[in-house]
Each structure stands twice: as structure tokens, then as C-alpha cells.
Scaffold this motif. Structure first.
Motif, short mmCIF file in Angstrom:
data_model
loop_
_atom_site.label_atom_id
_atom_site.label_comp_id
_atom_site.label_asym_id
_atom_site.label_seq_id
_atom_site.Cartn_x
_atom_site.Cartn_y
_atom_site.Cartn_z
N UNK A 37 21.77 39.74 78.74
CA UNK A 37 21.47 39.81 80.14
C UNK A 37 21.14 38.14 80.55
N UNK A 38 20.64 37.28 79.57
CA UNK A 38 20.10 36.10 80.03
C UNK A 38 20.97 35.02 79.62
N UNK A 39 21.03 34.28 78.77
CA UNK A 39 21.84 33.14 78.50
C UNK A 39 23.34 33.53 78.59
N UNK A 40 23.65 34.56 77.86
CA UNK A 40 25.17 34.73 77.70
C UNK A 40 26.05 34.90 78.88
N UNK A 41 25.71 35.45 80.02
CA UNK A 41 26.65 35.42 81.13
C UNK A 41 26.79 34.06 81.52
N UNK A 42 26.01 33.24 81.47
CA UNK A 42 26.32 31.96 82.01
C UNK A 42 27.37 31.08 81.31
N UNK A 43 27.14 31.23 80.08
CA UNK A 43 27.97 30.74 78.97
C UNK A 43 29.46 31.36 79.21
N UNK A 44 29.62 32.73 79.29
CA UNK A 44 30.67 33.07 79.34
C UNK A 44 31.41 32.92 80.57
N UNK A 45 30.87 32.57 81.75
CA UNK A 45 31.26 31.98 82.99
C UNK A 45 31.92 30.74 82.86
#
Length: 293
Positions: free
Chosen positions: A101-109
Motif C-alpha cells: 500500500x505504500x512504496x510499491x504503487x509509486x514504483x509501479x506507476x
């Protein structure tokens, strides 16, 4: 055999109906049905049982389901190896709840924008099981807590974020002494079965604090909501946003130094998708730098 038909079979099983599979695949339900009939003729067995508008996988279909997934993943690997000039293929990632919910969505974007040909499979889980999956080769990499043990030589680790322990309290207690709060207020304990929860427990023991325990759970967002509702205080890592919407909390630093919870990426150096892992590491560093104040 047409690999696309295997992909259609897997999508039907995952989605639970022909119509849902058709929407995911962006083809008509009739085309989905035709592909399955063709695949069943080639296999020589019925793979999907149709019951009204829903479907279920047959015993024969269950036998080939995992092998079909493995075969499609191997085909994607062949494309990735053959097309060295293009960064493409399937990257298999794991993510612990906080990272998911924290770091991963920004990376995937960032990855979707810069490398649209990379397909990403994500397995949620707790850090201990994700380490095992990376070591076994079931996952290429995982965003996890740093392990309290030495990694095997086949794996590597990259630190992304450090999260010191804090006392989480209602906003009205912002000026209070953190040790006094932990000793006098009901404690909503972070699960001691989790690595972060063990760190909190070790801090309490080291400073002779015997808390008045009220609850113990392993969901940080739920802990935040309970503290906001006045049910107690908690000793937790200062985890990455987003936090639950609308909570009014005080994040009180501890007076004594603590070992922070460390979140990073573990990956297998032996993966044939190491080029995709390298891209993931690169975009992860950029995402973390963008989050830094």
C-alpha cells in the motif's frame, strides 16, 4: 498449440466466468468459448464445466492449470531473453502488506510509464514467506522487511527505507512522555509474530516497561484507527503513507535510540529476468528519492 488459448483458459479460471474473461481479454464471449473448445479438442479432455453463467475448472483442467501458468511464464522468459534490445516480459514480485500500500504503487506507476512492455505479477504475503519464494525461484524479487538472518549467496538486498519506532497516540496526547504513555495507557500491541512487532516488544523489555495490553494485531492501518478512536496507544514503526483517511494522531519519537525497521528489495541473482529486476531496482530508487522531503 496456440499459447493464447492457454492464456484464455487461465483467465476463465481466474475470473470465474466466460463473460468476465472476455472483458479482461477484450474479445467477445463467443470468441472465448471457441478458443476453449479448440483447446479442449487439442488436449483431448474437458477443461471447463459450464453451469449457467458461471464456470468451474474440471479435474482434468486442474491437473494442467499450474503447468499452463508455468508454460506461459517460460514463453514470456523466451521473449525477454531473445529480445535483448527491448525490456519486456513478466516480472514476478512479492510485497509485504506495508509495501503493497505504500512504496510499491509509486514504483509501479513509474514502470508502467517508462516500460509498458513489462507485465508484473504481484504476490502479497508476509516477509518470511516471500524470502522463501525468492530463494526458491518462484518470485524474481520482493519488497520486504530486512531479514533477521543472513541471506543465501544467490540473493541480494537493497535498502529502500528505514522506519524508527514511535509511540502512536491520540492527538490530544501529543505533548506526553512516550514511556509514561506506554506504561499507563492501554496498549494496542503490534503482533509479536511479525518482525516489526518483535522489535517493539524488545524495546519494551529493554526499558522495563510492562504495558497494559488491550489488543494485539498485525494490521498497522487498523492499529492507527483504534488509536484514533481512543482505545489506547501503540508502539509501531513509522510506516510510509498512505495512512487511514481522517485519523488524528500524534507520532511521538522515543527518547532512547532504537533499531529501525528496514524495508527493501530482495532478489535472486540467478533469475533469467534479471534485466527486469534491474529496471525494478532503478525505478524503486527513483520512487523513494521522490518521496524523501
Amino acid at each position: 498449440m496456440e499459447t493464447q488459448f492457454l492464456h484464455t483458459f487461465i483467465t476463465i479460471v481466474d475470473q470465474g466466468s466466460m463473460a468476465a474473461a472476455a472483458r479482461v481479454l477484450n474479445i467477445t464471449p463467443a470468441a472465448v468459448a471457441q478458443q476453449i473448445r479448440t483447446l479442449e479438442r487439442e488436449i483431448g479432455a474437458t477443461l471447463i464445466a459450464r453451469v449457467g453463467r458461471t464456470v468451474s475448472v474440471t479435474e482434468e483442467g486442474s491437473r494442467i492449470l499450474q503447468r499452463s501458468r508455468d508454460l506461459l511464464r517460460n514463453v514470456a522468459d523466451l521473449r525477454s531473453v531473445a529480445n535483448e534490445n527491448a525490456v519486456s516480459g513478466e516480472l514476478r514480485l512479492g510485497a509485504c502488506p506495508t509495501a503493497l500500500a505504500g512504496i510499491l504503487p509509486d514504483v509501479l506507476a513509474r514502470m508502467v510509464d517508462a516500460f509498458p512492455q513489462i507485465n508484473v505479477f504481484i504476490k502479497p504475503g508476509y516477509s518470511a514467506e516471500l524470502y522463501r519464494a525468492v530463494e526458491a525461484g518462484d518470485l524474481d524479487a520482493a519488497v520486504v522487511l530486512q531479514a533477521p538472518f543472513a541471506l543465501p549467496k544467490t540473493c541480494e538486498w537493497l535498502l529502500l527505507r528505514e522506519e524508527p519506532l514511535i509511540v502512536l497516540a491520540p492527538k490530544s496526547m501529543a505533548g506526553c512522555d512516550p514511556h509514561e504513555l506506554l506504561a499507563t495507557q492501554p496498549l494496542i500491541r503490534y503482533d509479536r509474530n511479525q518482525w516489526g512487532g518483535r522489535q517493539a516488544d524488545e524495546y519494551l523489555r529493554a526499558h522495563g516497561i510492562v504495558p497494559r495490553e488491550r489488543f494485539e494485531l498485525n494490521a498497522l492501518n487498523a492499529i492507527a484507527v483504534m488509536v484514533d478512536r481512543g482505545l489506547g496507544v501503540s508502539l509501531v514503526p513509522d510506516w510510509a503513507h498512505p495512512w487511514p483517511e481522517g485519523v488524528q494522531l500524534a507520532r511521538i519519537p522515543l527518547p532512547a535510540p532504537t533499531v529501525p525497521r528496514r524495508i527493501g528489495i530482495v532478489w535472486s541473482r540467478s533469475s533469467v529476468r534479471v534485466r527486469l529486476v534491474t529496471v525494478f531496482l532503478q525505478e524503486s530508487r527513483k520512487a523513494v528519492q521522490a518521496r524523501s522531503p
